[in-house]
Design an enzyme around this catalytic site. Structure first.
Site, mmCIF file in Angstrom:
data_model
loop_
_atom_site.group_PDB
_atom_site.id
_atom_site.type_symbol
_atom_site.label_atom_id
_atom_site.label_comp_id
_atom_site.label_asym_id
_atom_site.label_seq_id
_atom_site.Cartn_x
_atom_site.Cartn_y
_atom_site.Cartn_z
ATOM 1 N N TRP A 136 -19.860 -22.355 23.926
ATOM 2 C CA TRP A 136 -19.368 -21.732 22.688
ATOM 3 C C TRP A 136 -19.856 -20.305 22.547
ATOM 4 O O TRP A 136 -19.114 -19.424 22.101
ATOM 5 C CB TRP A 136 -19.709 -22.598 21.477
ATOM 6 C CG TRP A 136 -18.748 -23.742 21.386
ATOM 7 C CD1 TRP A 136 -18.940 -25.017 21.833
ATOM 8 C CD2 TRP A 136 -17.404 -23.695 20.891
ATOM 9 N NE1 TRP A 136 -17.802 -25.771 21.633
ATOM 10 C CE2 TRP A 136 -16.848 -24.988 21.051
ATOM 11 C CE3 TRP A 136 -16.624 -22.697 20.319
ATOM 12 C CZ2 TRP A 136 -15.547 -25.282 20.670
ATOM 13 C CZ3 TRP A 136 -15.313 -22.998 19.933
ATOM 14 C CH2 TRP A 136 -14.795 -24.285 20.112
ATOM 15 N N ASP B 81 -23.046 -18.880 14.401
ATOM 16 C CA ASP B 81 -22.033 -19.938 14.418
ATOM 17 C C ASP B 81 -22.751 -21.262 14.169
ATOM 18 O O ASP B 81 -23.419 -21.787 15.046
ATOM 19 C CB ASP B 81 -21.338 -19.959 15.780
ATOM 20 C CG ASP B 81 -20.283 -21.070 15.887
ATOM 21 O OD1 ASP B 81 -20.178 -21.889 14.950
ATOM 22 O OD2 ASP B 81 -19.587 -21.112 16.915
ATOM 23 N N LYS C 299 -16.629 -30.768 11.517
ATOM 24 C CA LYS C 299 -17.768 -31.564 11.961
ATOM 25 C C LYS C 299 -18.511 -32.133 10.752
ATOM 26 O O LYS C 299 -18.484 -33.323 10.518
ATOM 27 C CB LYS C 299 -18.720 -30.739 12.842
ATOM 28 C CG LYS C 299 -18.166 -30.476 14.255
ATOM 29 C CD LYS C 299 -17.554 -29.114 14.397
ATOM 30 C CE LYS C 299 -17.386 -28.660 15.825
ATOM 31 N NZ LYS C 299 -16.576 -29.457 16.704
#
Lengths: 360, 360
Positions: B102, B172, B196
């Site tokens: 990511w 993030d 999530k």
């Protein structure tokens, strides 16, 4: 509880049967033990939901194989940038038709990326009529021609398709998509936010001819590249999965009702009922030219605008919700999308008649 | 039906109580006669839903008044472009920490807008450990420092906050937000996709210090301008209304459970149960350094990887779903977000013990 009819311009009424199915499946979709919201977008369950939604949309709209169907985010506002970023393809100018508030938003954003040639404007007619194509000044060097086939706020709809030769035609169909058949092959790109005739807000559908994508201008965010989404079947990133599921349920509902030709008949009947009554009295007025009266968004005024507040208050008390006109225009607006039943329009007209009887 | 536990990395399990409430309110929210999906985003009903969601998030995370809370679309992928487009503010370089898949996605997109200085990389440790800050090469001229505090695929989490002086820190937090308290004041910008720990896919939350916004680079789409969204209370365009509603229900659920300090205790207990068992046997293995083991995403391998398929098949049959590791890494991965009950982790460990007994 009073029977409620919701005339919101968007997010808007959804078919009751669709909401009932969504509620019943909320905790357990098809004995998977999962809510659709809990599914991996790359799992077989959700892939089947997304594939079926796309197949049903292709069937409903007769979308040819050389068009990509993309499930995106960001609504029409994101499209206002994505369109020039993707479709300029080396050119520096694009044609736009100015039909009102939504067309102007598209024009303002496009002007940040290219020279915009406004082919015609309804401004002189106070946006009550769409300029005939004979008055348009098309530029043969334009990268594309953009128009807004239904102005949600102004209440104008175009029932004809502009003829622009080999220049790709781009259309914002947000507020009438799926309300009647359209010939997809006449377009380079069709886009629509979901929150009127498709499903919940947060989903945007783009139908684009595949030869037009793949050339973006410098600095285009990867998320704004149609080709990236097309090459990844709209799964470059996590898509708005629940919105796609709801859209799929709406597509099935439309198919069960006979598809777009059948729903068009209902939409003609519903809108005629309201316009005919408005035209039968001086108490109410529709400002829009006959040939451009939207079947989806019907603005109207009362002769004495001092009565607006009382009208809206009484309507609300009778379960006729969200009839207030857009803040920029005032007056009233009834949005009667596919999911608004005929009985809702009948109830509105009956209320308007009663109100006229007392205050007329 | 078998009790199902869903270990998907996202979209992921949601609290059962939240789904039950959503189902019960689907056709009629608080006697409004409307589904939340059918409400105008500018109507008083939805404004109250959005305001309450923001207030609850501010309370849960102790977000100071000089930070804006934005409800956006496009997930982390859109943020990868929005961050440089908004935060470069006249500078031409930014610092990024490389912790895995990511982080690298963020770096690749940022490199399209500025020079990226990778302050440190976990590549030499095969991304099994996060480089200590003493090894970082920070650039004092960087516009900001970006890092990924939990690598959803790799399974690394950082439990410390980098100290970067006056350079704004950008994080993030997609896959651990709301799993434990964080000190918002240490950050310039925090972002997270909802799918999530927050709610359904299609909603992105950005928490940004207000002095950092308002200067975008040339060519930034209006939809990618934080200031535009901030000035319009996230209603510049139609926001993903149902996602905001669901997030609001999750925030209330978290508050009822005692907030972030309380849920952190549960998350420590759940993850320790799984890691302790993995460490107690040679049959399973966690590849991640002790100090970086994620409490949310727990990748593990079986000594003999030929058993993976059988493991996943039997797990699925017992209602333990979506345990397959990411396609880039293989093996298994158990994602155990806030909404995964302790009983789910207990069931997983019991299954792993049985499986080891037979195949070990």
């Amino acid at each position: 509880m009073t029977q409620i009819y919701n005339f919101s311009a968007g997010p808007a009424v959804l078919p009751k049967e669709v909401l009932q199915q969504a509620a019943s499946e909320m905790l357990d979709w098809h004995a998977s033990g999962m809510s659709v919201m809990e599914m991996s977008h790359r799992g077989k369950e959700f892939i089947s939901i997304a594939s079926e939604a796309e197949a049903d949309l292709r069937e409903l709209m007769h979308i040819p194989a050389n068009y990509k169907v993309l499930f995106l985010q960001g609504g029409a506002h994101a499209q206002f940038s994505m369109i020039p970023m993707n479709l300029l393809r080396g050119k520096d100018t694009a044609d736009y038709l100015d039909t009102g508030i939504w067309a102007k938003k598209a024009i303002e954003e496009a002007a940040r990326y290219c020279r915009v040639n406004v082919v015609a404007s309804g401004a002189e007619q106070q946006y009550r009529q769409v300029p005939q194509q004979s008055q348009w000044k098309l530029n043969p060097d334009a990268a594309y021609v953009h128009y807004t086939s239904n102005e949600t706020i102004g209440g104008l709809e175009m029932f004809w398709t502009p003829q622009v030769g080999s220049v790709p035609l781009v259309v914002d169909m947000s507020s009438h998509i799926l309300s009647r058949p359209v010939d997809v092959t006449q377009y380079g790109l069709i886009y629509a936010g979901a929150q009127k005739n498709i499903g919940p807000a947060g989903l945007t559908i783009v139908i684009v001819r595949e030869d037009l994508i793949g050339q973006t201008i410098s600095g285009t965010p990867t998320m704004f590249d149609y080709k990236v989404h097309a090459d990844n079947d709209s799964m470059y990133n996590t898509p708005p999965t629940y919105g796609i599921y709801m859209a799929g349920l709406v597509f099935k509902w439309l198919k069960a009702r006979g598809g777009l030709a059948a729903i068009e008949k209902v939409n003609i009947e519903k809108s005629a009922l309201l316009y005919d009554y408005i035209d039968s009295t001086d108490f109410y007025n529709s400002p829009i030219a006959l040939e451009n009266r939207s079947r989806m968004n019907i603005p109207f005024t009362i002769k004495d605008s001092a009565l607006d507040t009382e009208f809206l208050k009484q309507a609300q008390a009778q379960g006729l919700l969200q009839l207030k006109g857009h803040r920029l225009l005032g007056g009233m607006r009834a949005s009667i999308y596919n999911a608004m039943p005929l009985a809702g329009v009948q109830a509105l007209v009956a209320f308007m008649q009663d109100f006229e009887r007392v205050h007329g």
